[in-house]
Design an enzyme around this catalytic site. Structure first.
Site, PDB file in Angstrom:
ATOM      1  N   HIS A 149       0.842  -1.197   0.000  1.00 35.89           N
ATOM      2  CA  HIS A 149       0.000   0.000   0.000  1.00 35.89           C
ATOM      3  C   HIS A 149       0.881   1.253   0.000  1.00 35.89           C
ATOM      4  O   HIS A 149       1.934   1.259   0.642  1.00 35.89           O
ATOM      5  CB  HIS A 149      -0.903   0.036   1.227  1.00 35.89           C
ATOM      6  CG  HIS A 149      -1.698  -1.207   1.412  1.00 35.89           C
ATOM      7  ND1 HIS A 149      -2.670  -1.612   0.537  1.00 35.89           N
ATOM      8  CD2 HIS A 149      -1.645  -2.151   2.376  1.00 35.89           C
ATOM      9  CE1 HIS A 149      -3.194  -2.743   0.966  1.00 35.89           C
ATOM     10  NE2 HIS A 149      -2.591  -3.104   2.074  1.00 35.89           N
TER      11      HIS A 149
ATOM     12  N   GLU B 106      -1.563  -0.491   8.153  1.00 30.86           N
ATOM     13  CA  GLU B 106      -2.549  -1.376   8.760  1.00 30.86           C
ATOM     14  C   GLU B 106      -1.903  -2.233   9.822  1.00 30.86           C
ATOM     15  O   GLU B 106      -0.664  -2.277   9.934  1.00 30.86           O
ATOM     16  CB  GLU B 106      -3.190  -2.258   7.682  1.00 30.86           C
ATOM     17  CG  GLU B 106      -2.216  -3.200   6.988  1.00 30.86           C
ATOM     18  CD  GLU B 106      -2.827  -3.876   5.746  1.00 30.86           C
ATOM     19  OE1 GLU B 106      -3.424  -3.170   4.918  1.00 30.86           O
ATOM     20  OE2 GLU B 106      -2.683  -5.106   5.626  1.00 30.86           O
TER      21      GLU B 106
ATOM     22  N   HIS C 260       3.369  -7.484   1.676  1.00 28.88           N
ATOM     23  CA  HIS C 260       2.716  -8.399   2.619  1.00 28.88           C
ATOM     24  C   HIS C 260       1.625  -9.215   1.956  1.00 28.88           C
ATOM     25  O   HIS C 260       1.103  -8.846   0.898  1.00 28.88           O
ATOM     26  CB  HIS C 260       2.134  -7.621   3.800  1.00 28.88           C
ATOM     27  CG  HIS C 260       1.034  -6.675   3.405  1.00 28.88           C
ATOM     28  ND1 HIS C 260       1.291  -5.436   2.863  1.00 28.88           N
ATOM     29  CD2 HIS C 260      -0.309  -6.780   3.436  1.00 28.88           C
ATOM     30  CE1 HIS C 260       0.145  -4.827   2.607  1.00 28.88           C
ATOM     31  NE2 HIS C 260      -0.847  -5.615   2.930  1.00 28.88           N
TER      32      HIS C 260
ATOM     33  N   ARG D 212      -1.223  -4.721  -6.312  1.00 28.53           N
ATOM     34  CA  ARG D 212      -0.995  -6.163  -6.317  1.00 28.53           C
ATOM     35  C   ARG D 212       0.288  -6.454  -7.088  1.00 28.53           C
ATOM     36  O   ARG D 212       0.409  -6.100  -8.263  1.00 28.53           O
ATOM     37  CB  ARG D 212      -2.205  -6.849  -6.969  1.00 28.53           C
ATOM     38  CG  ARG D 212      -2.266  -8.327  -6.729  1.00 28.53           C
ATOM     39  CD  ARG D 212      -3.524  -8.934  -7.374  1.00 28.53           C
ATOM     40  NE  ARG D 212      -4.735  -8.617  -6.643  1.00 28.53           N
ATOM     41  CZ  ARG D 212      -5.870  -8.204  -7.201  1.00 28.53           C
ATOM     42  NH1 ARG D 212      -5.965  -8.033  -8.499  1.00 28.53           N
ATOM     43  NH2 ARG D 212      -6.932  -7.961  -6.463  1.00 28.53           N
TER      44      ARG D 212
END
Ligand code: ZN
Length: 307
Positions: free
Chosen positions: A95, A112, A169, A189
């Protein structure tokens, strides 16, 4: 004195399953991957279930009643709480940070963190990579050297994993997590295990953007996890920084706390009451800044967060 109880929103994902049923939810899909439990993001918003704001989306209450949220200086509600059921491997992803996401995607960046609710014995995540330079990172991607590039890490129930923006991740198969994140829906992605979707097509990759936003070399963040005991209850402080504070509260019997700041709650286990209102596993609510005292009764395990 407002406590906002929220209705969850569910997302179908190719890697999803049926494990979210254990929270008492009616799942709309066979492959339900995500429960957006506390969300003011336009891609899936929580609706308030009761009280004076019944029927309103969270973004509207946040926008018109800043006093309930301590007048925090954000145009949009900053947090998003999800529960994810990884019945299969998720794609390897990364991200962007706020600076990049706001300019390129009109979205927030996404830092996150995960609290592992359950994990199969051999479960693992992808977390970080071995490349020491951008050139090496690019070359290993071009040559499909995923095994050499990606770092695998075993996980178990109760683990806490902090995933700053820029960290490569992926959740592996057989992991159930509660995720607290910035309110963002921007994911790049990098690798999808060469899988095809139900129409026989590969899912879109975002290799160039992934390379642009990834931290190279990978850095493991240093966490300062603190444990606090209060007679029969116990708080674990996982993280507190400019993005969010996340804690786990394990309540036995009775717990009282003076309050002057809004807080997001997710009930992971058990049942009881908050300020006299019944709560149980699978409930999500926001205690607003105008609630002067929090009184929890029962046997409860909760994730509590704020920003
Ligand atoms: Zn992610």
């Amino acid at each position: 004195m407002d406590i906002l109880f929220l209705a969850p929103v569910f997302k179908e994902r190719i890697w999803g399953g049926q494990k979210l049923k254990q929270f008492g939810y009616q799942l709309p899909y066979l492959k339900t991957g995500e429960c957006w439990a506390i969300s003011a993001h336009p891609n899936g918003e929580s609706i308030i279930k009761e009280g004076r704001f019944k029927g309103l989306p969270l973004s509207q209450v946040f926008g018109s009643h800043k006093e309930l949220f301590n007048h925090i200086p954000y145009d949009r509600f900053p947090l998003l709480t999800k529960i994810l059921d990884a019945n299969d491997d998720l794609s390897v992803q990364v991200h962007p940070d706020d600076l990049y996401a706001l300019s390129v995607e009109n979205d927030l960046g996404k830092t996150e963190c995960w609290y592992v609710l359950d994990a199969e014995d051999d479960a693992y995540i992808i977390y970080g990579h071995h490349a020491t330079s951008k050139e090496a990172f690019k070359m290993m991607i071009e040559n499909n050297q995923w095994h050499d590039l990606l770092i695998k890490k075993p996980v178990k129930k109760g683990d806490f994993i902090y995933v700053p923006s820029g960290t490569i991740h992926a959740l592996g198969k057989g992991i159930l997590i509660l995720e607290t994140q910035q309110s963002s829906d921007t994911t790049y992605r990098l690798y999808d295990y060469d899988r095809l979707d139900d129409k026989g097509k590969p899912r879109e990759l975002h290799i160039d953007k992934s390379i642009e936003v990834s931290k190279i070399p990978h850095q493991n963040p240093v966490l300062d996890i603190k444990e606090m005991n209060f007679s029969t209850s116990h708080i674990t402080h996982f993280v507190g920084n400019q993005f969010f504070t996340v804690q786990k509260w394990v309540i036995h019997d009775h717990f009282e706390l003076n309050n002057d700041y809004y807080k997001l709650f997710s009930v992971l286990e058990g049942s009881g009451t908050i300020n006299g209102e019944k709560i149980k596993k699978g409930d999500h609510f926001i205690v607003c800044a105008n609630v002067p005292k929090i009184e929890l009764i029962g046997d409860l395990e909760l994730i509590v967060s704020w920003a």
